[in-house]
Scaffold this motif. Structure first.
Motif, short mmCIF file in Angstrom:
data_model
loop_
_atom_site.label_atom_id
_atom_site.label_comp_id
_atom_site.label_asym_id
_atom_site.label_seq_id
_atom_site.Cartn_x
_atom_site.Cartn_y
_atom_site.Cartn_z
N GLN A 38 0.81 -1.21 0.00
CA GLN A 38 0.00 0.00 0.00
C GLN A 38 0.85 1.27 0.00
O GLN A 38 0.46 2.29 -0.54
CB GLN A 38 -0.94 0.00 1.20
CG GLN A 38 -1.96 -1.12 1.18
CD GLN A 38 -2.79 -1.12 -0.10
OE1 GLN A 38 -3.62 -0.25 -0.30
NE2 GLN A 38 -2.54 -2.09 -0.98
N GLY A 39 2.03 1.18 0.61
CA GLY A 39 2.89 2.35 0.71
C GLY A 39 3.46 2.83 -0.61
O GLY A 39 4.03 3.92 -0.68
N VAL A 40 3.33 2.04 -1.67
CA VAL A 40 3.84 2.46 -2.98
C VAL A 40 2.70 2.76 -3.95
O VAL A 40 2.94 3.03 -5.12
CB VAL A 40 4.78 1.39 -3.58
CG1 VAL A 40 5.94 1.11 -2.66
CG2 VAL A 40 4.03 0.09 -3.89
N LEU A 41 1.46 2.73 -3.44
CA LEU A 41 0.29 3.00 -4.28
C LEU A 41 -0.43 4.25 -3.78
O LEU A 41 -0.33 4.62 -2.61
CB LEU A 41 -0.67 1.81 -4.23
CG LEU A 41 -0.15 0.50 -4.81
CD1 LEU A 41 -1.13 -0.63 -4.52
CD2 LEU A 41 0.07 0.63 -6.31
N PRO A 42 -1.17 4.91 -4.66
CA PRO A 42 -1.95 6.08 -4.21
C PRO A 42 -2.92 5.69 -3.10
O PRO A 42 -3.51 4.60 -3.12
CB PRO A 42 -2.70 6.51 -5.48
CG PRO A 42 -1.88 5.98 -6.61
CD PRO A 42 -1.30 4.69 -6.11
N LEU A 43 -3.08 6.56 -2.14
CA LEU A 43 -4.00 6.33 -1.04
C LEU A 43 -5.43 6.53 -1.53
O LEU A 43 -5.77 7.62 -2.00
CB LEU A 43 -3.70 7.32 0.10
CG LEU A 43 -4.45 7.17 1.41
CD1 LEU A 43 -4.09 5.84 2.08
CD2 LEU A 43 -4.11 8.34 2.33
N PRO A 44 -6.29 5.51 -1.48
CA PRO A 44 -7.65 5.68 -2.00
C PRO A 44 -8.42 6.80 -1.28
O PRO A 44 -8.29 6.98 -0.07
CB PRO A 44 -8.29 4.31 -1.73
CG PRO A 44 -7.15 3.36 -1.67
CD PRO A 44 -6.03 4.14 -1.03
N ARG A 45 -9.21 7.50 -2.04
CA ARG A 45 -9.95 8.65 -1.51
C ARG A 45 -10.80 8.33 -0.28
O ARG A 45 -10.85 9.16 0.66
CB ARG A 45 -10.81 9.25 -2.62
CG ARG A 45 -11.58 10.50 -2.19
CD ARG A 45 -12.27 11.13 -3.38
NE ARG A 45 -13.25 10.23 -3.98
CZ ARG A 45 -13.82 10.44 -5.16
NH1 ARG A 45 -13.49 11.49 -5.88
NH2 ARG A 45 -14.70 9.58 -5.65
N PRO A 46 -11.48 7.18 -0.22
CA PRO A 46 -12.31 6.92 0.96
C PRO A 46 -11.53 6.96 2.28
O PRO A 46 -12.07 7.34 3.31
CB PRO A 46 -12.86 5.52 0.70
CG PRO A 46 -12.82 5.35 -0.77
CD PRO A 46 -11.61 6.10 -1.22
N LEU A 47 -10.24 6.60 2.24
CA LEU A 47 -9.45 6.59 3.46
C LEU A 47 -9.11 8.02 3.90
O LEU A 47 -9.10 8.32 5.10
CB LEU A 47 -8.17 5.77 3.27
CG LEU A 47 -8.40 4.29 2.91
CD1 LEU A 47 -7.07 3.55 2.82
CD2 LEU A 47 -9.33 3.62 3.93
N VAL A 48 -8.83 8.89 2.95
CA VAL A 48 -8.59 10.29 3.30
C VAL A 48 -9.87 10.92 3.84
O VAL A 48 -9.85 11.64 4.84
CB VAL A 48 -8.08 11.08 2.08
CG1 VAL A 48 -7.90 12.56 2.45
CG2 VAL A 48 -6.77 10.50 1.57
N ARG A 49 -10.99 10.61 3.21
CA ARG A 49 -12.27 11.14 3.70
C ARG A 49 -12.51 10.68 5.15
O ARG A 49 -12.91 11.49 6.00
CB ARG A 49 -13.41 10.62 2.83
CG ARG A 49 -13.41 11.11 1.40
CD ARG A 49 -13.77 12.55 1.26
NE ARG A 49 -14.15 12.90 -0.11
CZ ARG A 49 -14.11 14.12 -0.60
NH1 ARG A 49 -13.71 15.14 0.14
NH2 ARG A 49 -14.49 14.36 -1.85
N ALA A 50 -12.26 9.41 5.42
CA ALA A 50 -12.50 8.89 6.76
C ALA A 50 -11.57 9.53 7.78
O ALA A 50 -11.97 9.80 8.92
CB ALA A 50 -12.32 7.37 6.78
N ARG A 51 -10.32 9.79 7.37
CA ARG A 51 -9.35 10.37 8.31
C ARG A 51 -9.79 11.73 8.79
O ARG A 51 -9.44 12.15 9.91
CB ARG A 51 -7.96 10.48 7.64
CG ARG A 51 -6.84 10.80 8.65
CD ARG A 51 -6.62 9.60 9.53
NE ARG A 51 -5.79 9.83 10.69
CZ ARG A 51 -6.26 10.01 11.93
NH1 ARG A 51 -7.55 10.03 12.16
NH2 ARG A 51 -5.44 10.15 12.95
#
Length: 257
Positions: A38-51
């Protein structure tokens, strides 16, 4: 790289910047996201929204935009779990208890279907099944609150042990140090000493973390240690110098921000 930019922006509490580098369903390669680190892939938008507790966006505009691509997301248990995780948290936070429990059940099924790691303990162990466990624990805690704080704290502390055992990498395997959520719930339950202990451990693991310093400040205030709280606040302000959001807590996922 997008992954580093998004992770750094989340760490600095800069959701606008993080979202600029966080793809929705249309921009996520489901198979790659489900097999690569996961650390080398874009962070999916739902996770940023949840944060950052952006629940209306998860349930509203994002859901509409993502809808044509959900079948592809659901073709892989891990990406299906990510989308179900964010939606379950959003539903729990907005009071849709029945729907949240249904989404939590779907998340649990997706997480159970994630294949085991091919290289356990290796730097290249993507640890997707363990990330599924972290998602399950966070949603379980969200559904336990506000009534069962001790249960929520216990679940999250167990999850923190799982996360601590993940192979080291930067950016990290998972966007959220679940210890921040455990500490937040301990403070909510009246255990300021326990919360302070967990926040200090997170700060040890994440140098100059504004999130951990915010939590330490709140715990120290609760303990009446005003001078130390003032120093934590000073360091938190420096760490979040570029932040574009006002945070009230360290675990927005549990609707505490």
């Amino acid at each position: 790289q997008q992954c580093q930019l998004a992770a750094g922006a989340v760490f600095e509490a800069r959701p606008r910047v993080a979202l600029a580098h966080a793809p929705g369903a249309a921009g996520v390669e489901a198979e790659k996201q489900s097999t690569a680190l996961q650390g080398v892939l874009p962070l999916p938008r739902p996770l940023v929204r949840a944060r950052f507790a952006q629940w209306q966006e998860i349930l509203g505009a994002d859901a509409v935009e993502d809808a044509p691509h959900l079948e592809r997301m659901r073709s892989q248990p891990f990406t299906a779990a990510v989308w179900a995780y964010a939606r379950a948290l959003a539903l729990a936070a907005t009071g849709a208890r029945v729907e949240a429990e249904a989404e939590a059940a779907a998340l649990s099924a997706y997480a159970q279907a994630i294949p085991p790691a091919l290289e356990p303990g290796s730097l290249f162990d993507a640890s997707h099944r363990k990330l599924g466990a972290l998602m399950n624990a966070t949603v379980e805690a969200a559904l336990a609150l506000p009534t069962h704080t001790h249960r929520a704290a216990a679940v999250l502390l167990e999850a923190a042990v799982v996360q601590d055992a993940l192979p080291y990498m930067e950016p990290e395997h998972w966007y959220l140090p679940v210890r921040l959520c455990a500490a937040s719930v301990l403070l909510l339950a009246g255990d300021a000493e326990g919360a302070l202990r967990e926040y200090r451990e997170d700060l040890r693991q994440h140098n100059n973390s504004g999130w951990a310093l915010l939590g330490m400040e709140r715990a120290l205030v609760a303990l009446g240690r005003t001078d130390e709280a003032r120093e934590a606040a000073r360091k938190r302000s420096q760490a979040f110098l570029r932040s574009d959001v006002e945070l009230k807590d360290t675990c927005c996922e549990l609707a505490l921000c």
